[in-house]
Design a protein around this motif. Structure first.
Motif, short mmCIF file in Angstrom:
data_model
loop_
_atom_site.label_atom_id
_atom_site.label_comp_id
_atom_site.label_asym_id
_atom_site.label_seq_id
_atom_site.Cartn_x
_atom_site.Cartn_y
_atom_site.Cartn_z
N GLU A 73 -18.04 3.17 -2.30
CA GLU A 73 -17.81 4.08 -1.22
C GLU A 73 -16.73 3.44 -0.28
N LYS A 74 -16.89 2.25 -0.02
CA LYS A 74 -15.80 1.67 0.82
C LYS A 74 -14.37 1.71 -0.02
N GLU A 75 -14.30 1.62 -1.03
CA GLU A 75 -13.19 1.48 -1.78
C GLU A 75 -12.64 2.96 -1.50
N ARG A 76 -13.32 4.03 -1.76
CA ARG A 76 -12.79 5.19 -1.70
C ARG A 76 -12.53 5.67 -0.22
N GLN A 77 -13.05 5.12 0.70
CA GLN A 77 -12.65 5.35 2.15
C GLN A 77 -11.21 4.71 2.18
N LEU A 78 -11.01 3.53 1.67
CA LEU A 78 -9.87 2.81 1.68
C LEU A 78 -8.81 3.77 1.20
N ILE A 79 -9.15 4.23 -0.06
CA ILE A 79 -8.14 4.85 -0.68
C ILE A 79 -7.79 6.44 0.24
N GLU A 80 -8.69 6.93 0.87
CA GLU A 80 -8.56 8.07 1.40
C GLU A 80 -7.52 7.82 2.58
N HIS A 81 -7.78 6.83 3.33
CA HIS A 81 -7.09 6.38 4.47
C HIS A 81 -5.58 6.26 4.07
N THR A 82 -5.38 5.29 2.91
CA THR A 82 -4.20 5.28 2.36
C THR A 82 -3.41 6.55 1.95
N MET A 83 -4.19 7.35 1.65
CA MET A 83 -3.52 8.83 1.33
C MET A 83 -3.07 9.38 2.52
N ASP A 84 -3.97 9.31 3.34
CA ASP A 84 -3.64 9.97 4.89
C ASP A 84 -1.99 9.34 5.53
N ILE A 85 -2.13 8.11 5.39
CA ILE A 85 -1.04 7.31 5.88
C ILE A 85 0.08 7.85 5.08
N SER A 86 0.01 7.72 3.84
CA SER A 86 1.11 7.72 2.92
C SER A 86 1.60 9.55 3.13
N SER A 87 0.90 10.30 3.29
CA SER A 87 1.19 11.67 3.59
C SER A 87 1.99 11.73 4.86
N GLN A 88 1.47 11.17 5.76
CA GLN A 88 1.97 11.22 7.14
C GLN A 88 3.43 10.85 6.81
N GLU A 89 3.81 9.53 6.05
CA GLU A 89 4.87 9.05 6.01
C GLU A 89 5.89 9.89 5.37
N LEU A 90 5.52 10.60 4.30
CA LEU A 90 6.26 11.63 3.60
C LEU A 90 6.63 12.72 4.59
N ALA A 91 5.71 13.46 5.08
CA ALA A 91 6.18 14.34 6.00
C ALA A 91 7.06 14.04 7.27
N GLU A 92 6.89 12.89 7.74
CA GLU A 92 8.16 12.32 8.54
C GLU A 92 9.40 12.20 7.99
N ALA A 93 9.09 11.41 6.77
CA ALA A 93 10.65 11.30 6.09
C ALA A 93 11.14 12.75 5.83
N ASN A 94 10.48 13.72 5.46
CA ASN A 94 11.00 14.94 5.20
C ASN A 94 11.70 15.52 6.58
N LYS A 95 10.82 15.38 7.65
CA LYS A 95 11.31 15.89 8.69
C LYS A 95 12.83 15.38 9.00
N GLN A 96 12.84 14.25 8.98
CA GLN A 96 14.20 13.41 9.18
C GLN A 96 15.23 13.85 8.54
N LEU A 97 14.89 13.92 7.10
CA LEU A 97 15.90 14.58 6.11
C LEU A 97 16.58 15.80 6.47
N ARG A 98 15.46 16.84 6.95
CA ARG A 98 15.81 18.14 7.44
C ARG A 98 16.91 18.19 8.50
N LEU A 99 16.50 17.33 9.62
CA LEU A 99 17.10 17.36 10.70
C LEU A 99 18.52 16.74 10.40
N ARG A 100 18.74 15.71 9.53
CA ARG A 100 19.82 15.08 9.02
C ARG A 100 20.89 16.06 8.31
#
Lengths: 298, 378
Positions: A38-65
């Protein structure tokens, strides 16, 4: 106890207290494993969340550029066009009034007459430069061209017709293969071949200048290769890439007239349709200029 | 080869014949928690039982005895080689500003005739692991394998301890040279971590200290990924080691965190993280790590196309694995040991492992791996 495990034990009516010691140990071990997973799964989920956030942010920056770049590009194109266009008017004024001075003062010295001629020549050269510059900026301008599948044969005919005087005067022989159809804008393709043939005539080296236009169909998937080959003075190998730069002239203005934009225009036209243009460095009997153009509209 | 292992001195047995035999043992490895090694006078006790032996003490981030993970206690492994020899040399880690010189000096002290293998036990704090293996590689006579590990200090990352034969200095780099035609040494090193997310350019770093990735604070990036676990830095950063790739080749190396400095927003790793290379975060899970340990043991078992029969194994596993495996930590030891045929086994959780990537190739500093060395006399 882990909820999942408790439910499973309940389903099979297992009373943890009543089982043998070794079995209790097993259940404890399994319990630990469940919690661990369970602990491992929670860590993976959190990692996915942060990764997705980073991706969304990078996408936004790219679009603006991208937006900023597109905006800048448009501004640049406008600027180039306006500059070339608006500079012609003051030039006309200069030329006109110099000629006026010449007509009004018939008694000026020979030397001054010569000076006036130099001034007029300068104005003419500048006008040619601006004209070519304008053509250059218009190649990429939106709504200025239409891409269609065209037969090159009549286009070459038309170009030779326009250059007829020069061709006759200099005894030039223009030979061509049966050329294929390519994708491009009619005026731009005409301009492309006109510049190349004009160059071959200008840089001739024989009493019987010869210009051959050949093609290799399906040179590479989706593209046909065309070559304009002459028996002129050629281009030294160390200059063979620089000549496509804008304003690059290899010869003194007194030896060969020209704006130095002709080949840059050719390159821009070819690259507009994702083709390539280059000089065959192995051809030594003159100049062999190769370029590719698409045979299908993308 | 004869091996004697024990956890406490009362364990050792008072059998008279055994005591006679112990006098002939040539090597004693003592792995333990730094505080325990500092408090008790382990060396004197060991010296009295094994007067002829090279006695090496090393602090760890956890000990291994057989298939078990030992949290507290000192694991003692004494070895009697019957047809081979072992010689220990050491230098002081703090004498070197640049760890490159360490390897050279160690090799100079070591006779090379009949040298089969070198096992390194090094201070885990005052040296630069990348430079250490580079220096070893440069002076190494061809075809000698080098394996070993960097000492640990639990998850405290404060100070490690390595001593040889009761030396006053406790920050040594010890090289154990193994000699003899009949000695066979095999090794294997595997991880089980996978990189995820984008490649980030290392834009500011100094040797093994990282400041910025893609122009942003690397520490902040870690805190984002750790979330609440940021409170357990630097230990929790072990969950996300760094995978670095230099742009000229596509080889990748894994780097473990050693410490974090909030003041200058830096992260210190166990090996170099050069500017201009690309870094990705890595993650793992227990199953992958256990598979990795299994694979490392498999690598040890292939020897000259024959199945090796290890008589002793030393497992150096990374503290990062212990953090991920948590209570399941013994499973990786058990699995590896099973593949090895369950020889007498010792080892420890380290701040870095040393092993060649391929047999007979240059030694590398690894992080986050299970690195196993096996010994047998044929």
């Amino acid at each position: 106890m882990n909820r999942l495990l408790r439910r499973q034990l309940q389903r099979y009516n297992i009373d943890v207290e009543a089982v043998p010691e070794s079995f209790k140990k097993l259940i404890l071990d399994v319990n630990n494993s469940y919690f661990h997973s369970e602990k491992e799964r929670q860590l993976i989920e959190h990692t996915m969340d942060i990764s997705s956030q980073e991706l969304a942010e990078a996408n936004k920056q790219l679009r603006l550029r991208k937006q900023k770049l597109e905006q800048y590009n448009e501004e640049l194109k406008q600027f180039s066009y306006i500059t070339a266009h608006d500079l012609k008017e003051p030039l006309r004024t200069i030329g006109s009034f110099i000629r006026l001075v010449e007509r009004r003062e018939p008694n000026i010295s020979e030397e001054s007459k010569e000076f006036i001629q130099f001034a007029i020549d300068g104005a003419e050269r500048m006008k040619d430069l601006l004209d070519d510059l304008l053509k250059y900026t218009l190649i990429d301008a939106p709504n200025q061209s239409k891409a269609e599948l065209l037969d090159l044969n009549p286009i070459i005919e038309l170009v030779c017709f326009n250059l007829n005087t020069k061709i006759e005067e200099n005894n030039v022989m223009v030979i061509r293969d049966d050329l294929p159809r390519v994708v491009g804008d009619k005026s731009q393709l005409m301009l492309l071949f006109q510049n190349l043939i004009d160059n071959s005539i200008k840089f001739r080296n024989s009493d019987i200048p010869q210009i051959k236009i050949e093609s290799i169909r399906n040179f590479k998937p989706g593209y046909t290769k065309l070559s304009v080959i002459d028996n002129g003075i050629g281009i030294e190998s160390s200059f063979q890439t620089r000549v496509f730069d804008i304003f690059e002239k290899l010869h003194n203005i007194n030896v060969y007239k020209g704006t130095g934009i002709g080949l840059a225009i050719c390159k821009k036209i070819v690259e507009k349709y994702s083709g390539e243009i280059w000089i065959d460095q192995d051809y030594v009997d003159g100049l062999k200029l190769d370029f590719t153009l698409p045979i299908t509209i993308i | 080869m004869k091996i004697k292992q024990f956890l406490s001195f009362s364990d050792i047995g008072l059998d008279q014949s055994a005591i006679e035999e112990y006098r002939e043992y040539q090597l004693v490895l003592a792995f333990g928690n730094r505080h325990l090694l500092e408090e008790e006078d382990i060396y004197s006790k060991l010296k009295s039982i094994f007067p002829q032996a090279e006695i090496v003490l090393s602090s760890t981030a956890g000990q291994i005895l057989g298939p078990r993970y030992i949290r507290d206690g000192i694991v003692i492994t004494a070895v009697k080689l019957e047809h081979s020899e072992v010689k220990a040399v050491a230098v002081k880690a703090e004498d070197y500003e640049n760890s490159l010189g360490i390897g050279k000096d160690l090799l100079e002290k070591m006779p090379t005739e009949n040298l089969k293998h070198i096992f390194i036990l090094s201070d885990g704090q005052a040296i630069n692991g990348s430079e250490l293996v580079q220096g070893l590689y440069e002076g190494l006579p061809g075809n000698i394998g080098v394996t070993g590990g960097l000492a640990g200090d639990d998850a405290r990352f404060e100070k490690t301890l390595v001593s040889l034969n009761g030396s006053d200095n406790k920050k040594l780099v010890v090289a154990l040279g193994f000699y003899g035609e009949r000695l066979k040494v095999t090794y294997g090193s595997q991880g089980g971590w996978t990189a995820f997310g984008p490649e980030r350019l290392v834009t500011k770093s100094e040797k093994n200290v990282l400041y910025e990735l893609d122009g942003q604070s690397a520490l902040d990036l870690y805190k984002k990924y750790l979330g609440e676990l940021s409170n357990e830095l630097p230990g929790s950063a072990l969950l996300f080691p760094l995978c670095i790739r230099t742009s000229d080749n596509n080889e990748t190396l894994v780097r473990t965190i050693l410490s974090v400095d909030e003041e200058d927003q830096s992260m210190t790793f166990a090996g170099n993280v050069p500017e201009g290379c690309y870094a990705r975060l890595m993650k793992s899970n227990s199953e992958s790590l256990i598979d990795g340990a299994h694979d490392a043991a498999e690598d040890c078992m292939l020897y000259d196309n024959k199945k090796a029969k290890p008589e002793l194994s030393i497992m150096v596993s990374c503290i990062g694995r212990r953090i991920v495996l948590d209570q399941l930590v013994e499973e990786e030891v058990e699995e590896a040991l099973r593949v090895l045929g369950s020889p007498p086994n010792t080892g420890f959780y380290s701040y870095g492992e040393i092993c060649p990537i391929l047999e007979n190739s240059r030694p590398e500093l690894h992080n986050q791996t299970m690195t196993i060395t096996t010994f047998s006399e044929i």
